[in-house]
Scaffold this active site. Structure first.
Site: not given
Ligand code: CAA
Length: 241
Positions: A12, A85, A147, A179
Protein backbone atom coordinates in the site's frame (compact mmCIF):
# COMPACT_ATOMS: atom_id res chain seq x y z
CA UNK A 1 19.50 -13.56 -13.16
CA UNK A 2 17.03 -11.03 -11.88
CA UNK A 3 17.90 -9.60 -8.50
CA UNK A 4 15.55 -10.06 -5.55
CA UNK A 5 14.03 -7.00 -3.86
CA UNK A 6 12.13 -7.14 -0.58
CA UNK A 7 9.93 -4.14 0.25
CA UNK A 8 8.42 -3.88 3.73
CA UNK A 9 4.96 -2.34 3.83
CA UNK A 10 5.11 -2.96 0.10
CA UNK A 11 1.45 -3.46 -0.69
CA UNK A 12 0.00 0.00 0.00
CA UNK A 13 0.97 3.65 -0.27
CA UNK A 14 4.59 4.53 -0.98
CA UNK A 15 5.60 0.88 -0.56
CA UNK A 16 3.20 -0.26 -3.26
CA UNK A 17 4.62 2.32 -5.68
CA UNK A 18 8.13 1.09 -4.83
CA UNK A 19 7.13 -2.54 -5.43
CA UNK A 20 5.62 -1.57 -8.80
CA UNK A 21 8.68 0.44 -9.81
CA UNK A 22 11.16 -2.30 -8.87
CA UNK A 23 9.06 -4.92 -10.66
CA UNK A 24 9.11 -2.70 -13.78
CA UNK A 25 12.89 -2.38 -13.35
CA UNK A 26 13.18 -6.18 -13.64
CA UNK A 27 13.50 -7.24 -10.00
CA UNK A 28 11.84 -10.28 -8.50
CA UNK A 29 9.79 -8.44 -5.87
CA UNK A 30 8.59 -9.67 -2.49
CA UNK A 31 6.30 -7.27 -0.65
CA UNK A 32 5.78 -7.64 3.08
CA UNK A 33 2.62 -6.38 4.78
CA UNK A 34 1.33 -6.41 8.34
CA UNK A 35 -2.44 -6.59 8.37
CA UNK A 36 -4.52 -5.63 5.35
CA UNK A 37 -4.71 -8.96 3.49
CA UNK A 38 -7.35 -7.69 1.09
CA UNK A 39 -5.13 -4.87 -0.15
CA UNK A 40 -2.13 -7.21 -0.22
CA UNK A 41 -3.91 -9.79 -2.36
CA UNK A 42 -5.12 -7.08 -4.74
CA UNK A 43 -1.59 -5.68 -5.06
CA UNK A 44 -0.14 -9.15 -5.61
CA UNK A 45 -2.58 -9.71 -8.44
CA UNK A 46 -2.22 -6.25 -9.94
CA UNK A 47 1.58 -6.19 -9.93
CA UNK A 48 2.33 -9.89 -10.30
CA UNK A 49 4.50 -9.97 -7.18
CA UNK A 50 4.71 -12.23 -4.12
CA UNK A 51 3.32 -10.91 -0.84
CA UNK A 52 4.19 -12.06 2.68
CA UNK A 53 2.48 -11.23 5.95
CA UNK A 54 4.52 -10.51 9.05
CA UNK A 55 5.09 -7.82 11.66
CA UNK A 56 8.39 -6.00 10.98
CA UNK A 57 8.50 -5.01 14.64
CA UNK A 58 8.94 -8.64 15.70
CA UNK A 59 12.43 -10.13 15.36
CA UNK A 60 11.36 -13.77 15.09
CA UNK A 61 8.71 -13.02 12.48
CA UNK A 62 11.27 -11.07 10.41
CA UNK A 63 13.78 -13.93 10.50
CA UNK A 64 11.08 -16.40 9.52
CA UNK A 65 9.65 -14.16 6.80
CA UNK A 66 13.05 -13.45 5.25
CA UNK A 67 13.86 -17.18 5.27
CA UNK A 68 10.63 -17.84 3.38
CA UNK A 69 11.32 -15.10 0.81
CA UNK A 70 14.85 -16.49 0.33
CA UNK A 71 13.53 -20.03 -0.15
CA UNK A 72 10.93 -18.83 -2.67
CA UNK A 73 12.86 -16.22 -4.67
CA UNK A 74 16.54 -16.42 -3.67
CA UNK A 75 18.75 -14.32 -1.39
CA UNK A 76 17.66 -10.72 -0.88
CA UNK A 77 19.81 -8.30 -2.94
CA UNK A 78 17.75 -5.18 -2.25
CA UNK A 79 15.99 -4.44 1.04
CA UNK A 80 13.67 -1.46 1.24
CA UNK A 81 12.73 -0.71 4.85
CA UNK A 82 9.55 1.19 4.11
CA UNK A 83 6.99 -0.07 6.63
CA UNK A 84 6.03 2.49 9.22
CA UNK A 85 3.23 3.72 11.43
CA UNK A 86 2.24 6.95 13.13
CA UNK A 87 0.65 7.38 16.52
CA UNK A 88 0.46 11.15 16.72
CA UNK A 89 -0.27 13.17 19.82
CA UNK A 90 1.28 15.96 21.82
CA UNK A 91 4.15 14.65 23.94
CA UNK A 92 2.87 15.99 27.24
CA UNK A 93 -0.25 13.86 26.74
CA UNK A 94 1.46 10.87 25.09
CA UNK A 95 0.93 7.42 26.59
CA UNK A 96 4.05 5.23 26.69
CA UNK A 97 2.31 2.73 24.40
CA UNK A 98 2.41 5.30 21.56
CA UNK A 99 6.14 5.77 22.09
CA UNK A 100 6.95 2.05 22.36
CA UNK A 101 4.87 1.05 19.35
CA UNK A 102 6.31 3.66 16.97
CA UNK A 103 9.90 2.97 18.02
CA UNK A 104 9.31 -0.79 17.68
CA UNK A 105 7.72 -0.69 14.23
CA UNK A 106 9.54 2.25 12.65
CA UNK A 107 13.03 1.91 14.13
CA UNK A 108 13.68 -1.48 15.76
CA UNK A 109 12.39 -3.06 12.56
CA UNK A 110 15.57 -1.84 10.85
CA UNK A 111 17.58 -4.14 13.07
CA UNK A 112 15.14 -7.03 12.78
CA UNK A 113 14.98 -6.78 8.96
CA UNK A 114 18.51 -5.79 8.08
CA UNK A 115 20.46 -8.03 10.44
CA UNK A 116 19.31 -11.31 8.79
CA UNK A 117 20.23 -10.12 5.24
CA UNK A 118 23.42 -8.16 5.82
CA UNK A 119 25.84 -11.05 6.25
CA UNK A 120 24.74 -12.63 2.96
CA UNK A 121 25.05 -9.32 1.14
CA UNK A 122 28.56 -8.82 2.48
CA UNK A 123 29.60 -12.36 1.55
CA UNK A 124 28.19 -12.00 -1.98
CA UNK A 125 29.80 -8.54 -2.32
CA UNK A 126 26.56 -6.88 -3.37
CA UNK A 127 23.59 -5.32 -1.64
CA UNK A 128 21.33 -2.30 -1.55
CA UNK A 129 19.59 -1.15 1.63
CA UNK A 130 17.14 1.74 1.26
CA UNK A 131 15.48 3.16 4.36
CA UNK A 132 12.37 5.30 4.02
CA UNK A 133 12.67 8.00 6.65
CA UNK A 134 10.69 11.27 6.67
CA UNK A 135 10.93 15.04 6.50
CA UNK A 136 9.77 14.89 10.12
CA UNK A 137 12.87 12.95 11.13
CA UNK A 138 14.89 15.84 9.68
CA UNK A 139 12.99 18.87 11.01
CA UNK A 140 10.80 17.48 13.85
CA UNK A 141 7.02 17.83 13.84
CA UNK A 142 4.56 18.96 16.48
CA UNK A 143 2.53 15.92 17.54
CA UNK A 144 5.20 13.48 16.37
CA UNK A 145 7.94 13.31 19.00
CA UNK A 146 7.82 9.50 18.75
CA UNK A 147 7.79 9.38 14.94
CA UNK A 148 10.39 12.14 14.55
CA UNK A 149 12.71 10.31 16.96
CA UNK A 150 12.29 7.01 15.10
CA UNK A 151 12.75 8.59 11.68
CA UNK A 152 15.85 10.54 12.81
CA UNK A 153 17.16 7.26 14.22
CA UNK A 154 16.81 5.70 10.80
CA UNK A 155 19.12 8.34 9.38
CA UNK A 156 21.79 7.59 12.01
CA UNK A 157 21.44 3.87 11.29
CA UNK A 158 21.89 4.59 7.57
CA UNK A 159 25.05 6.65 8.04
CA UNK A 160 26.73 4.18 10.40
CA UNK A 161 25.91 1.00 8.49
CA UNK A 162 26.93 2.63 5.20
CA UNK A 163 30.45 3.10 6.56
CA UNK A 164 30.64 -0.48 7.83
CA UNK A 165 29.57 -1.93 4.48
CA UNK A 166 31.22 0.50 2.04
CA UNK A 167 34.08 -1.80 1.10
CA UNK A 168 31.78 -4.80 0.59
CA UNK A 169 29.67 -3.60 -2.35
CA UNK A 170 26.73 -2.95 -0.05
CA UNK A 171 25.23 0.53 -0.06
CA UNK A 172 22.93 1.93 2.62
CA UNK A 173 20.91 5.05 1.88
CA UNK A 174 17.79 6.81 3.08
CA UNK A 175 15.00 8.62 1.27
CA UNK A 176 13.19 11.32 3.22
CA UNK A 177 9.76 11.98 1.72
CA UNK A 178 7.76 15.02 2.67
CA UNK A 179 3.97 14.88 2.73
CA UNK A 180 2.89 12.34 0.10
CA UNK A 181 -0.64 11.60 -1.09
CA UNK A 182 -1.20 8.38 0.89
CA UNK A 183 -3.66 7.05 3.49
CA UNK A 184 -1.18 7.99 6.24
CA UNK A 185 -1.23 11.67 5.30
CA UNK A 186 -4.98 11.59 4.63
CA UNK A 187 -5.40 10.71 8.32
CA UNK A 188 -4.02 14.12 9.38
CA UNK A 189 -6.90 16.39 10.51
CA UNK A 190 -8.16 18.34 7.47
CA UNK A 191 -7.50 21.83 8.85
CA UNK A 192 -3.97 20.84 9.90
CA UNK A 193 -3.25 19.28 6.49
CA UNK A 194 -4.46 22.40 4.68
CA UNK A 195 -1.92 24.47 6.61
CA UNK A 196 0.82 21.92 5.90
CA UNK A 197 0.13 21.99 2.14
CA UNK A 198 0.17 25.80 2.22
CA UNK A 199 3.75 25.47 3.51
CA UNK A 200 4.95 23.32 0.61
CA UNK A 201 6.54 25.61 -2.02
CA UNK A 202 5.76 23.16 -4.85
CA UNK A 203 2.12 23.69 -3.87
CA UNK A 204 0.92 20.10 -3.62
CA UNK A 205 1.41 16.78 -1.90
CA UNK A 206 4.05 14.51 -3.38
CA UNK A 207 3.18 11.38 -5.32
CA UNK A 208 4.19 7.91 -4.17
CA UNK A 209 5.56 7.23 -7.68
CA UNK A 210 7.97 10.16 -7.31
CA UNK A 211 9.46 8.56 -4.20
CA UNK A 212 9.59 5.19 -5.95
CA UNK A 213 11.78 6.62 -8.72
CA UNK A 214 14.38 7.72 -6.16
CA UNK A 215 14.34 4.26 -4.57
CA UNK A 216 14.69 2.73 -8.03
CA UNK A 217 17.92 4.66 -8.58
CA UNK A 218 19.34 3.76 -5.16
CA UNK A 219 18.49 0.08 -5.77
CA UNK A 220 20.26 0.04 -9.13
CA UNK A 221 23.76 -1.11 -9.99
CA UNK A 222 24.45 2.49 -11.10
CA UNK A 223 24.17 3.80 -7.53
CA UNK A 224 27.29 2.04 -6.25
CA UNK A 225 29.13 5.25 -5.34
CA UNK A 226 26.21 6.67 -3.36
CA UNK A 227 26.10 5.44 0.20
CA UNK A 228 25.26 6.95 3.57
CA UNK A 229 23.13 9.59 1.86
CA UNK A 230 19.68 10.89 2.67
CA UNK A 231 17.74 11.94 -0.43
CA UNK A 232 15.30 14.68 0.48
CA UNK A 233 12.07 14.79 -1.58
CA UNK A 234 9.60 17.19 -0.03
CA UNK A 235 8.68 19.92 -2.54
CA UNK A 236 11.11 22.30 -0.77
CA UNK A 237 9.05 22.23 2.45
CA UNK A 238 12.29 21.72 4.35
CA UNK A 239 15.72 21.99 2.81
CA UNK A 240 18.10 19.91 4.88
CA UNK A 241 21.72 21.06 4.88
N1 CAA B 1 3.73 24.58 17.44
C1 CAA B 1 3.48 24.54 18.77
N2 CAA B 1 2.30 24.20 19.29
C2 CAA B 1 1.34 23.87 18.43
C3 CAA B 1 1.51 23.90 17.04
C4 CAA B 1 2.78 24.29 16.57
N3 CAA B 1 3.04 24.32 15.24
N4 CAA B 1 0.36 23.52 16.47
C5 CAA B 1 -0.50 23.27 17.48
N5 CAA B 1 0.10 23.48 18.64
C6 CAA B 1 -0.50 23.38 19.97
C7 CAA B 1 -1.67 24.31 20.12
O1 CAA B 1 -1.24 25.59 20.53
C8 CAA B 1 -2.45 23.61 21.20
O2 CAA B 1 -1.86 23.89 22.44
P1 CAA B 1 -2.75 24.18 23.75
O3 CAA B 1 -3.44 22.89 24.08
O4 CAA B 1 -1.74 24.58 24.78
O5 CAA B 1 -3.69 25.27 23.36
C9 CAA B 1 -2.22 22.17 20.82
O6 CAA B 1 -1.02 22.10 20.08
C10 CAA B 1 -3.27 21.63 19.89
O7 CAA B 1 -4.29 21.21 20.65
P2 CAA B 1 -5.30 20.16 20.10
O8 CAA B 1 -6.37 19.99 21.08
O9 CAA B 1 -5.65 20.43 18.66
O10 CAA B 1 -4.35 18.85 20.13
P3 CAA B 1 -4.65 17.44 19.63
O11 CAA B 1 -4.00 16.55 20.62
O12 CAA B 1 -6.09 17.24 19.28
O13 CAA B 1 -3.88 17.36 18.21
C11 CAA B 1 -1.90 17.01 16.95
C12 CAA B 1 -2.58 17.79 18.08
C13 CAA B 1 -1.90 15.52 17.27
C14 CAA B 1 -0.49 17.51 16.86
C15 CAA B 1 -2.69 17.26 15.65
O14 CAA B 1 -2.65 18.61 15.37
C16 CAA B 1 -2.08 16.51 14.47
O15 CAA B 1 -2.42 15.37 14.21
N6 CAA B 1 -1.19 17.17 13.73
C17 CAA B 1 -0.56 16.58 12.54
C18 CAA B 1 0.77 16.01 12.86
C19 CAA B 1 1.41 15.59 11.58
O16 CAA B 1 1.85 16.38 10.77
N7 CAA B 1 1.46 14.29 11.33
C20 CAA B 1 2.01 13.79 10.10
C21 CAA B 1 1.34 12.51 9.74
S1 CAA B 1 1.79 11.98 8.11
C22 CAA B 1 3.31 11.38 8.31
O17 CAA B 1 3.84 11.25 9.37
C23 CAA B 1 4.03 11.02 7.04
C24 CAA B 1 5.30 11.77 6.97
O18 CAA B 1 6.35 11.16 7.15
C25 CAA B 1 5.28 13.18 6.61
Amino acid sequence: MARVALVTGGTRGIGKAISARLKADGFKVAANYAGNSEAADATAKELGISVYKWDVGDAAQCAEGIAKVTADLGPVDVLVNNAGITKDGLFHKMAQEKWDEVIRVDLSSLFYMTRPVIEGMRERGYGRIVNITSINGQKGQVGQVNYSAAKAGMIGFTKALAQECASKGVTVNAVAPGYIDTDMVAAVPEDVLKKIIAGIPVGRLGKAEEIAHAVSFLASDNAGFMTGATLTMNGAQYIAG
